[in-house]
Write a protein that holds these residues in place. Structure first.
Motif, short mmCIF file in Angstrom:
data_model
loop_
_atom_site.label_atom_id
_atom_site.label_comp_id
_atom_site.label_asym_id
_atom_site.label_seq_id
_atom_site.Cartn_x
_atom_site.Cartn_y
_atom_site.Cartn_z
N SER A 13 0.74 -1.16 0.05
CA SER A 13 -0.11 0.18 0.00
C SER A 13 0.83 1.08 -0.06
O SER A 13 1.18 1.84 1.06
CB SER A 13 -0.87 -0.08 1.28
OG SER A 13 -1.69 1.11 1.24
N ALA A 55 -7.87 2.57 -2.16
CA ALA A 55 -7.68 1.51 -1.30
C ALA A 55 -6.32 1.94 -0.46
O ALA A 55 -6.20 1.72 0.57
CB ALA A 55 -7.40 0.31 -2.07
N ASP A 58 -7.05 4.26 2.42
CA ASP A 58 -7.69 3.36 3.68
C ASP A 58 -6.74 3.35 4.81
O ASP A 58 -6.93 2.90 6.03
CB ASP A 58 -8.22 2.15 3.38
CG ASP A 58 -9.76 2.53 2.43
OD1 ASP A 58 -10.02 3.81 2.42
OD2 ASP A 58 -10.35 1.58 1.88
N VAL A 63 -2.38 -3.77 -0.71
CA VAL A 63 -3.66 -3.65 -1.50
C VAL A 63 -3.66 -4.76 -2.58
O VAL A 63 -2.35 -5.11 -2.86
CB VAL A 63 -3.70 -2.25 -2.39
CG1 VAL A 63 -4.60 -2.05 -3.25
CG2 VAL A 63 -3.54 -1.13 -1.24
N SER A 80 -8.68 -3.09 0.25
CA SER A 80 -7.79 -2.34 0.83
C SER A 80 -7.16 -3.09 2.28
O SER A 80 -5.96 -2.70 2.68
CB SER A 80 -8.37 -1.00 1.51
OG SER A 80 -9.20 -1.41 2.48
N HIS A 82 -7.69 -3.34 4.98
CA HIS A 82 -7.83 -2.45 6.48
C HIS A 82 -9.15 -2.26 6.74
O HIS A 82 -10.06 -1.93 6.13
CB HIS A 82 -7.18 -0.98 6.03
CG HIS A 82 -7.09 -0.19 7.08
ND1 HIS A 82 -6.16 -0.57 8.47
CD2 HIS A 82 -7.96 0.93 7.50
CE1 HIS A 82 -6.34 0.57 9.19
NE2 HIS A 82 -7.30 1.37 8.74
#
Length: 126
Positions: A13, A55, A58, A63, A80, A82
């Motif tokens: 991410s 994403a 987040d 991701v 995401s 998360h």
């Protein structure tokens, strides 16, 4: 995903994730020999970028991007990873779904959350 092809990628991410996902999605569609109009390719690139950026915003550590095709359409989904997020808004407060549908030929999009984080997806007519 019965009767359709699929591919997925797990990315860190990070800000560069959208660029890498965009290239992977376009390359995979080419491998599947899906002939898309230039406007559709531009939409796939723009939508993939928006999905992955949302994403990443987040705040998870990874991701994942999932791609499938059926009947001349591509479904692109970003997850995401998360949990605890329940909105369709990006980090600037703008509505990501409206940004996605601004790209033609997007025929649908949506978002939901589950135990694995927020899923945000779009369908692009190829």
């Amino acid at each position: 995903m019965a009767n359709r092809r699929g591919a997925n990628w797990v990315l860190e991410s990070a800000p560069w994730a959208a660029r890498k996902a965009r290239a992977a999605v376009v390359e995979q569609l080419g491998k599947w020999r899906l002939r898309a109009a230039p406007a559709a390719v531009e939409a796939v690139e723009a939508v993939t970028t928006l999905l992955v950026q949302a994403a990443v915003a987040d705040g998870g550590t990874t991701v994942s991007v999932h791609l499938s095709d059926q009947g001349g359409q591509a479904c692109i989904l970003a997850l995401s990873h998360h949990t605890g997020l329940a909105t369709g808004l990006d980090d600037t407060g703008g509505d990501v779904l409206h940004q996605i549908t601004a790209h033609q030929p997007v025929t649908g999009c949506g978002t939901d959350t589950g135990p694995d984080g927020r899923r945000i997806w779009a369908i692009v007519e190829l």
